[in-house]
Design a protein around this motif. Structure first.
Motif, PDB file in Angstrom:
ATOM      1  N   GLU A  12       0.849  -1.192   0.000  1.00 16.69           N
ATOM      2  CA  GLU A  12       0.000   0.000   0.000  1.00 16.69           C
ATOM      3  C   GLU A  12       0.886   1.244   0.000  1.00 16.69           C
ATOM      4  OE1 GLU A  12      -3.221   0.334   2.702  1.00 16.69           O
ATOM      5  OE2 GLU A  12      -3.605  -1.801   2.645  1.00 16.69           O
ATOM      6  N   GLY A  13       0.614   2.137  -0.923  1.00 15.34           N
ATOM      7  CA  GLY A  13       1.376   3.370  -1.008  1.00 15.34           C
ATOM      8  C   GLY A  13       2.718   3.196  -1.684  1.00 15.34           C
ATOM      9  N   GLY A  14       3.029   1.993  -2.139  1.00 11.49           N
ATOM     10  CA  GLY A  14       4.309   1.738  -2.780  1.00 11.49           C
ATOM     11  C   GLY A  14       4.199   1.765  -4.292  1.00 11.49           C
ATOM     12  N   VAL A  15       5.272   1.440  -4.939  1.00 12.72           N
ATOM     13  CA  VAL A  15       5.327   1.436  -6.396  1.00 12.72           C
ATOM     14  C   VAL A  15       4.789   0.107  -6.913  1.00 12.72           C
ATOM     15  CG1 VAL A  15       6.884   1.596  -8.364  1.00 12.72           C
ATOM     16  CG2 VAL A  15       7.355   2.914  -6.323  1.00 12.72           C
ATOM     17  N   THR A  16       3.949   0.145  -7.938  1.00 17.09           N
ATOM     18  CA  THR A  16       3.466  -1.085  -8.545  1.00 17.09           C
ATOM     19  C   THR A  16       4.364  -1.432  -9.720  1.00 17.09           C
ATOM     20  OG1 THR A  16       1.919   0.165  -9.905  1.00 17.09           O
ATOM     21  CG2 THR A  16       1.065  -0.747  -7.852  1.00 17.09           C
ATOM     22  N   TYR A  17       4.584  -2.712  -9.911  1.00 20.69           N
ATOM     23  CA  TYR A  17       5.493  -3.187 -10.942  1.00 20.69           C
ATOM     24  C   TYR A  17       4.745  -3.990 -12.001  1.00 20.69           C
ATOM     25  CZ  TYR A  17       9.377  -1.898  -7.925  1.00 20.69           C
ATOM     26  OH  TYR A  17      10.256  -1.199  -7.163  1.00 20.69           O
ATOM     27  N   LYS A  19       5.571  -6.892 -15.277  1.00 21.68           N
ATOM     28  CA  LYS A  19       6.548  -7.788 -15.874  1.00 21.68           C
ATOM     29  C   LYS A  19       6.496  -7.605 -17.390  1.00 21.68           C
ATOM     30  CE  LYS A  19       8.036 -12.554 -15.558  1.00 21.68           C
ATOM     31  NZ  LYS A  19       7.711 -13.849 -14.979  1.00 21.68           N
ATOM     32  N   VAL A  20       7.615  -7.198 -17.978  1.00 18.32           N
ATOM     33  CA  VAL A  20       7.700  -6.949 -19.414  1.00 18.32           C
ATOM     34  C   VAL A  20       8.496  -8.085 -20.043  1.00 18.32           C
ATOM     35  CG1 VAL A  20       8.532  -5.377 -21.184  1.00 18.32           C
ATOM     36  CG2 VAL A  20       7.602  -4.469 -19.064  1.00 18.32           C
ATOM     37  N   PRO A  40       8.771  -0.557 -13.055  1.00 16.93           N
ATOM     38  CA  PRO A  40       7.616   0.166 -12.516  1.00 16.93           C
ATOM     39  C   PRO A  40       6.618   0.457 -13.633  1.00 16.93           C
ATOM     40  CG  PRO A  40       9.663   1.151 -11.771  1.00 16.93           C
ATOM     41  CD  PRO A  40      10.023   0.127 -12.795  1.00 16.93           C
ATOM     42  N   THR A  41       5.349   0.481 -13.305  1.00 14.42           N
ATOM     43  CA  THR A  41       4.310   0.652 -14.316  1.00 14.42           C
ATOM     44  C   THR A  41       4.430   1.986 -15.042  1.00 14.42           C
ATOM     45  OG1 THR A  41       2.800   1.457 -12.612  1.00 14.42           O
ATOM     46  CG2 THR A  41       2.635  -0.861 -13.219  1.00 14.42           C
ATOM     47  N   THR A  42       5.056   2.966 -14.437  1.00 13.38           N
ATOM     48  CA  THR A  42       5.208   4.262 -15.085  1.00 13.38           C
ATOM     49  C   THR A  42       6.270   4.226 -16.187  1.00 13.38           C
ATOM     50  OG1 THR A  42       6.787   4.943 -13.392  1.00 13.38           O
ATOM     51  CG2 THR A  42       4.483   5.547 -13.055  1.00 13.38           C
ATOM     52  N   GLU A  43       7.146   3.212 -16.193  1.00 11.18           N
ATOM     53  CA  GLU A  43       8.233   3.142 -17.168  1.00 11.18           C
ATOM     54  C   GLU A  43       8.037   2.048 -18.216  1.00 11.18           C
ATOM     55  OE1 GLU A  43      11.939   2.800 -15.141  1.00 11.18           O
ATOM     56  OE2 GLU A  43      11.512   4.467 -13.812  1.00 11.18           O
ATOM     57  N   VAL A  44       6.851   1.470 -18.315  1.00 13.78           N
ATOM     58  CA  VAL A  44       6.609   0.364 -19.243  1.00 13.78           C
ATOM     59  C   VAL A  44       6.775   0.818 -20.692  1.00 13.78           C
ATOM     60  CG1 VAL A  44       4.881  -1.248 -20.092  1.00 13.78           C
ATOM     61  CG2 VAL A  44       5.168  -0.935 -17.658  1.00 13.78           C
ATOM     62  N   LYS A  45       6.185   1.931 -21.057  1.00 12.13           N
ATOM     63  CA  LYS A  45       6.273   2.412 -22.438  1.00 12.13           C
ATOM     64  C   LYS A  45       7.708   2.732 -22.829  1.00 12.13           C
ATOM     65  CE  LYS A  45       1.604   4.112 -22.975  1.00 12.13           C
ATOM     66  NZ  LYS A  45       0.749   5.242 -23.320  1.00 12.13           N
ATOM     67  N   ASP A  46       8.476   3.315 -21.913  1.00 11.06           N
ATOM     68  CA  ASP A  46       9.867   3.631 -22.183  1.00 11.06           C
ATOM     69  C   ASP A  46      10.697   2.370 -22.389  1.00 11.06           C
ATOM     70  OD1 ASP A  46       9.238   6.295 -21.906  1.00 11.06           O
ATOM     71  OD2 ASP A  46       9.839   6.362 -19.796  1.00 11.06           O
ATOM     72  N   THR A  47      10.415   1.336 -21.618  1.00 14.85           N
ATOM     73  CA  THR A  47      11.151   0.078 -21.718  1.00 14.85           C
ATOM     74  C   THR A  47      10.847  -0.618 -23.043  1.00 14.85           C
ATOM     75  OG1 THR A  47      11.032  -0.156 -19.323  1.00 14.85           O
ATOM     76  CG2 THR A  47      11.585  -2.125 -20.591  1.00 14.85           C
TER      77      THR A  47
END
Length: 50
Positions: A12-17, A19-20, A40-47
């Protein structure tokens, strides 16, 4: 009897991940291999754009 180990990366309150999994073609053999990364879910498109 074997024990099943369950690891959770979600807090809770942490970063969600997420799997790519990417298919990468080998230059030597021409065969495809799969590369897995936890990002992290915020970096999926960049990856995936790499």
């Amino acid at each position: 009897m074997a024990k099943k180990v369950v690891a959770t990366l979600k807090k809770e309150g942490g970063v969600t991940y997420a799997k790519v999994i990417k298919a990468v073609k080998s230059e030597k053999t021409g065969a495809y291999t799969f590369r897995e990364e936890m990002v992290p879910t915020t970096e999926v498109k960049d990856t995936l754009a790499k």
